[in-house]
Each structure stands twice: as C-alpha cells, then as structure tokens.
Scaffold this active site. Structure first.
Site, PDB file in Angstrom:
ATOM      1  N   ASP A  15      11.276 -44.513   4.412  1.00 50.81           N
ATOM      2  CA  ASP A  15      10.586 -44.155   3.158  1.00 50.81           C
ATOM      3  C   ASP A  15      11.580 -43.857   2.027  1.00 50.81           C
ATOM      4  O   ASP A  15      11.187 -43.308   0.994  1.00 50.81           O
ATOM      5  CB  ASP A  15       9.666 -42.952   3.393  1.00 50.81           C
ATOM      6  CG  ASP A  15      10.437 -41.703   3.793  1.00 50.81           C
ATOM      7  OD1 ASP A  15      11.678 -41.809   3.986  1.00 50.81           O
ATOM      8  OD2 ASP A  15       9.820 -40.632   3.898  1.00 50.81           O
ATOM      9  N   GLU A  18      13.973 -41.713   1.933  1.00 54.04           N
ATOM     10  CA  GLU A  18      14.637 -40.401   1.947  1.00 54.04           C
ATOM     11  C   GLU A  18      16.089 -40.619   2.357  1.00 54.04           C
ATOM     12  O   GLU A  18      16.394 -41.522   3.140  1.00 54.04           O
ATOM     13  CB  GLU A  18      13.967 -39.471   2.963  1.00 54.04           C
ATOM     14  CG  GLU A  18      12.725 -38.792   2.449  1.00 54.04           C
ATOM     15  CD  GLU A  18      12.179 -37.775   3.453  1.00 54.04           C
ATOM     16  OE1 GLU A  18      12.866 -37.463   4.434  1.00 54.04           O
ATOM     17  OE2 GLU A  18      11.040 -37.315   3.233  1.00 54.04           O
ATOM     18  N   ASP A  75      29.202 -43.387 -34.608  1.00 60.16           N
ATOM     19  CA  ASP A  75      28.201 -42.484 -35.181  1.00 60.16           C
ATOM     20  C   ASP A  75      28.864 -41.144 -35.487  1.00 60.16           C
ATOM     21  O   ASP A  75      29.988 -40.861 -35.040  1.00 60.16           O
ATOM     22  CB  ASP A  75      26.968 -42.321 -34.287  1.00 60.16           C
ATOM     23  CG  ASP A  75      27.313 -41.869 -32.873  1.00 60.16           C
ATOM     24  OD1 ASP A  75      28.255 -41.077 -32.727  1.00 60.16           O
ATOM     25  OD2 ASP A  75      26.643 -42.324 -31.931  1.00 60.16           O
ATOM     26  N   LYS A 130      24.799 -43.872 -39.624  1.00 65.23           N
ATOM     27  CA  LYS A 130      23.561 -44.671 -39.529  1.00 65.23           C
ATOM     28  C   LYS A 130      22.445 -43.909 -40.212  1.00 65.23           C
ATOM     29  O   LYS A 130      22.222 -42.741 -39.913  1.00 65.23           O
ATOM     30  CB  LYS A 130      23.178 -44.877 -38.060  1.00 65.23           C
ATOM     31  CG  LYS A 130      24.070 -45.837 -37.328  1.00 65.23           C
ATOM     32  CD  LYS A 130      23.592 -46.045 -35.912  1.00 65.23           C
ATOM     33  CE  LYS A 130      24.027 -44.901 -35.006  1.00 65.23           C
ATOM     34  NZ  LYS A 130      23.783 -45.122 -33.581  1.00 65.23           N
ATOM     35  N   ARG A 183      18.265 -44.171 -41.761  1.00 61.67           N
ATOM     36  CA  ARG A 183      17.007 -44.873 -42.031  1.00 61.67           C
ATOM     37  C   ARG A 183      16.451 -44.212 -43.284  1.00 61.67           C
ATOM     38  O   ARG A 183      16.023 -43.066 -43.250  1.00 61.67           O
ATOM     39  CB  ARG A 183      16.047 -44.692 -40.850  1.00 61.67           C
ATOM     40  CG  ARG A 183      15.007 -45.770 -40.740  1.00 61.67           C
ATOM     41  CD  ARG A 183      14.109 -45.531 -39.532  1.00 61.67           C
ATOM     42  NE  ARG A 183      14.844 -45.538 -38.268  1.00 61.67           N
ATOM     43  CZ  ARG A 183      15.152 -46.633 -37.578  1.00 61.67           C
ATOM     44  NH1 ARG A 183      14.775 -47.815 -38.020  1.00 61.67           N
ATOM     45  NH2 ARG A 183      15.804 -46.548 -36.447  1.00 61.67           N
ATOM     46  N   ASP A 189      33.818 -44.570 -28.130  1.00 64.22           N
ATOM     47  CA  ASP A 189      32.603 -43.809 -27.826  1.00 64.22           C
ATOM     48  C   ASP A 189      32.644 -43.431 -26.350  1.00 64.22           C
ATOM     49  O   ASP A 189      33.503 -43.915 -25.595  1.00 64.22           O
ATOM     50  CB  ASP A 189      31.366 -44.671 -28.142  1.00 64.22           C
ATOM     51  CG  ASP A 189      30.134 -43.826 -28.518  1.00 64.22           C
ATOM     52  OD1 ASP A 189      30.181 -42.599 -28.361  1.00 64.22           O
ATOM     53  OD2 ASP A 189      29.128 -44.419 -28.963  1.00 64.22           O
ATOM     54  N   SER A 199      22.719 -49.845 -24.042  1.00 60.78           N
ATOM     55  CA  SER A 199      22.126 -51.148 -24.388  1.00 60.78           C
ATOM     56  C   SER A 199      23.128 -52.033 -25.125  1.00 60.78           C
ATOM     57  O   SER A 199      22.958 -53.237 -25.199  1.00 60.78           O
ATOM     58  CB  SER A 199      20.910 -50.929 -25.283  1.00 60.78           C
ATOM     59  OG  SER A 199      21.332 -50.445 -26.550  1.00 60.78           O
ATOM     60  N   GLY A 200      24.156 -51.438 -25.680  1.00 59.25           N
ATOM     61  CA  GLY A 200      25.138 -52.181 -26.476  1.00 59.25           C
ATOM     62  C   GLY A 200      24.758 -52.269 -27.939  1.00 59.25           C
ATOM     63  O   GLY A 200      25.561 -52.716 -28.768  1.00 59.25           O
ATOM     64  N   GLY A 201      23.538 -51.828 -28.279  1.00 55.40           N
ATOM     65  CA  GLY A 201      23.052 -51.949 -29.663  1.00 55.40           C
ATOM     66  C   GLY A 201      23.963 -51.249 -30.665  1.00 55.40           C
ATOM     67  O   GLY A 201      24.297 -51.813 -31.720  1.00 55.40           O
TER      68      GLY A 201
HETATM   69  C1  R5P Z   1      25.054 -41.597 -27.964  1.00 52.85           C
HETATM   70  O1  R5P Z   1      25.109 -40.522 -28.512  1.00 52.85           O
HETATM   71  C2  R5P Z   1      26.194 -42.161 -27.175  1.00 52.85           C
HETATM   72  O2  R5P Z   1      27.412 -41.586 -27.546  1.00 52.85           O
HETATM   73  C3  R5P Z   1      26.265 -43.668 -27.332  1.00 52.85           C
HETATM   74  O3  R5P Z   1      26.547 -43.965 -28.694  1.00 52.85           O
HETATM   75  C4  R5P Z   1      24.967 -44.319 -26.950  1.00 52.85           C
HETATM   76  O4  R5P Z   1      24.544 -43.864 -25.681  1.00 52.85           O
HETATM   77  C5  R5P Z   1      25.114 -45.836 -26.920  1.00 52.85           C
HETATM   78  O5  R5P Z   1      23.879 -46.381 -26.605  1.00 52.85           O
HETATM   79  P1  R5P Z   1      23.539 -47.917 -26.845  1.00 52.85           P
HETATM   80  O6  R5P Z   1      24.664 -48.714 -26.253  1.00 52.85           O
HETATM   81  O7  R5P Z   1      22.228 -48.078 -26.124  1.00 52.85           O
HETATM   82  O8  R5P Z   1      23.399 -48.137 -28.316  1.00 52.85           O
END
Ligand code: R5P
Length: 316
Positions: free
Chosen positions: A40, A42, A173, A196, A198, A222, A227-229
């Site tokens: 299962d 575990e 960021d 960044k 909005r 970082d 996701s790499g976005g």
């Molecule tokens: C967020 O505060 C982290 O330091 C990274 O900038 C974040 O986790 C990156 O995420 P992603 O690759 O999805 O944009």
C-alpha cells in the site's frame, strides 16, 4: 568522535548518486539499511548494522516526490533514534517545502515550519542543508542547523569559464538580492535586479531591469529553478536591454513539469545547477543545462561536523 566507529552514513532513496559520492569523499561506506515499500506504499525501514552510540548522518533531499522522500527521512530518523544512535544529523541538500515559509493569506499553513517540527520530533539532533530559500528558516528549527552555500562551487566554475571583466550578476527578483549580491562581491562584478510588476490586474507582468546590462554577459543567480518561467522571462528582459549573453547559476534544479523543454527552447545560453536534487535523464541530456557536483562540499561539512571543527570557515 563517536565510540561506535567514526561516523555512519545512512541514505534515503532521493539521491543515490550524491550519497555515493559523499561516501567516497569521506571514505565511509553507506550503513547497510533497507528502505522499501509495503504493497500500500507505506514505507518500511530497517537499519541492518549496529548504530548504538554512533554519530549518524542521514542524507536525503526532500525533492520530488517530496512527500515520499520526507516520510522516508522521518522514518529513517525514527529507526535510528530507537536504535540508540548518539547523534542524528539530517543532511537535507534540498529542503522541500521551504517556499511555504509564511502565510500567503488567511487560513493558510506555514508548511516549512511544520516540516521543521516533524524532522525535530522524529529525532534529529542537528540539520545540515544547502542554500535555504530564506535564511530565517534556520530559526524554524530549535536544534543546530547549518545552512551551507553552493557559492564556492559556483564561483570556482565562473572563474574558470568567464572573462570576469564582462560579467554582471543579476537577481531575477527583489527577494533574491542578498544572495546575488554575495556572489557578485565574490567575483567583483556589478549587480542588477529584475523588478517584476503587474501594473493592473489582468495585465501581463512587466520586467523592469534595475541596472545597466548593456554590453555585459549576465549571470542570473537564484536558489530554485522550478518551472523555469522566472529565468526564461528574465533572460528575455536582459537581452532586450542589450545584454550580450545570459547564463544562470541556480542551487536547486527542481525543474518540474515542462521546465526542461522551456529552458532548452529559451534564449538562456546555459543553466548551471547543482546535484542537490538528482538530475533526471531529460536534465542530463539537455544541451544547455549543466550540473555541478556538490558532494565534496557536503562531505567536507559532514566531516567537520563529526570532528567538531568549524563549518562556516568553508565559506570565508
Ligand atoms: C522564488 O522565490 C524562488 O527563489 C524562485 O525564483 C522560484 O521558485 C522559481 O520558480 P520558477 O522557475 O517556477 O519561475
């Protein structure tokens, strides 16, 4: 030094290659242990050697699948505690759940704190981790917690590969400025920050570059690429502002979902990660992703912890 031999290394299933390399560095074989699943799913653990009185280091990243790897860590720790290990250090190269370090809204958890409590209650006496998402997470533990930095490994690589005169370090960021500034100082490079914003709900995010990347080879720094976005958008913004090339040095390659094709299809010249999370075949085969081994740094920190020597001096 523990009476029962020098140190004992116990591995979970998250990162067998890193664990083997740490063992090789320390010239210490892995302690015989079985970590397997019941039907299962575990988890069952059996430590197959005497660890009574031993100084034990359990190596496990709480990477994908995060919950399974976390449970393995907790159950291994419980088994060691009940087997009378003298001291248990949870070595967590990638500390999952670290991004949930505050309440983003009402009626939400602080999961990083919950995970810290679980690890402590399972029986860990110390924690060793690498490039925590936020330094304050150290304070979520009431046991000694060493936060190692991948920066010496990254700086060595950067010095070998780049003409330092042309470099600019960039935080993708505002939250990552301290980390990026630390690296910029070590290589004596200028710093830029991506802000960044909005402007209005429903409108797409605007990437404001604070600094002048024109004519520079930019290095994004970082802790996590997921996701790499963040990286792909930051690379586009820097190139639009006149950067000649953009690279990224990131401690933890979470790289979930479609991250690898997103990175390979991007204008990022190269993404450099460490093996705090075991790279998948897709990561290994990606033409613009390179993995720096981190085993020596972690092995050295384990050795120093065992012999009660300074760990912080590794980063002077
Ligand atoms: C967020 O505060 C982290 O330091 C990274 O900038 C974040 O986790 C990156 O995420 P992603 O690759 O999805 O944009």
């Amino acid at each position: 030094m523990a009476k029962n031999g020098a140190i004992k290394l116990v591995a979970g299933n998250s990162n067998p290659v890193l664990t083997r390399e740490i063992g090789e560095y320390l010239q210490t074989p892995m302690t015989k242990a079985v970590v397997r699943r019941f039907a299962d799913m575990e988890i069952f653990v059996e430590i197959q050697e005497n660890v009574r009185g031993a100084d034990v280091f359990v190596i496990q990243s709480t990477s994908f699948p995060a919950n399974d790897h976390l449970m393995e860590l907790l159950i291994i720790t419980d088994a060691l505690r009940r087997a009378s290990a003298r001291r248990i250090t949870a070595v967590i190269p990638y500390f999952g759940y670290s991004r949930q370090d505050r309440k983003p809204g009402p009626r939400t958890p602080i999961s990083a704190k919950l995970v810290a409590n679980l690890i402590t209650h399972a029986g860990a006496n110390r924690v060793m981790t690498l490039d925590l998402h936020a330094g304050q997470i150290q304070g979520f533990f009431d046991i000694p917690t060493d936060n190692l930095y991948a920066s010496p490994v990254m700086v060595r690589d950067i010095k070998e590969r780049f003409d330092l005169e042309k470099l600019m370090v960039v935080s993708p960021d505002v939250g990552g400025v301290v980390r990026a500034r630390g690296l910029a100082k070590r290589i004596n490079a200028p710093l830029a920050i991506i802000d960044k914003r909005r402007e209005r709900a429903g409108e797409s995010e605007v990437m404001n570059v604070i600094g002048e990347p024109r004519g520079h080879v930019c290095i994004l720094v970082d802790d996590i690429v997921d996701s790499g976005g963040t990286l792909v958008n930051a690379a586009d913004a820097l190139l639009e502002q006149g950067a000649t090339e953009v690279y990224a040095y990131i401690s933890h390659g979470v790289l979930s979902g479609g991250a690898v094709p997103r990175i390979t299809g991007s204008r990022l010249k190269e993404l450099v990660i460490t093996d705090s999370i075991q790279p998948t075949e897709a990561v290994k085969n990606a033409p613009n992703i390179r993995v720096l081994p981190i085993a020596q740094l972690i092995g050295e920190a384990i050795g120093r912890t065992a012999s009660e020597e300074s760990v912080s001096s590794l980063f002077d």
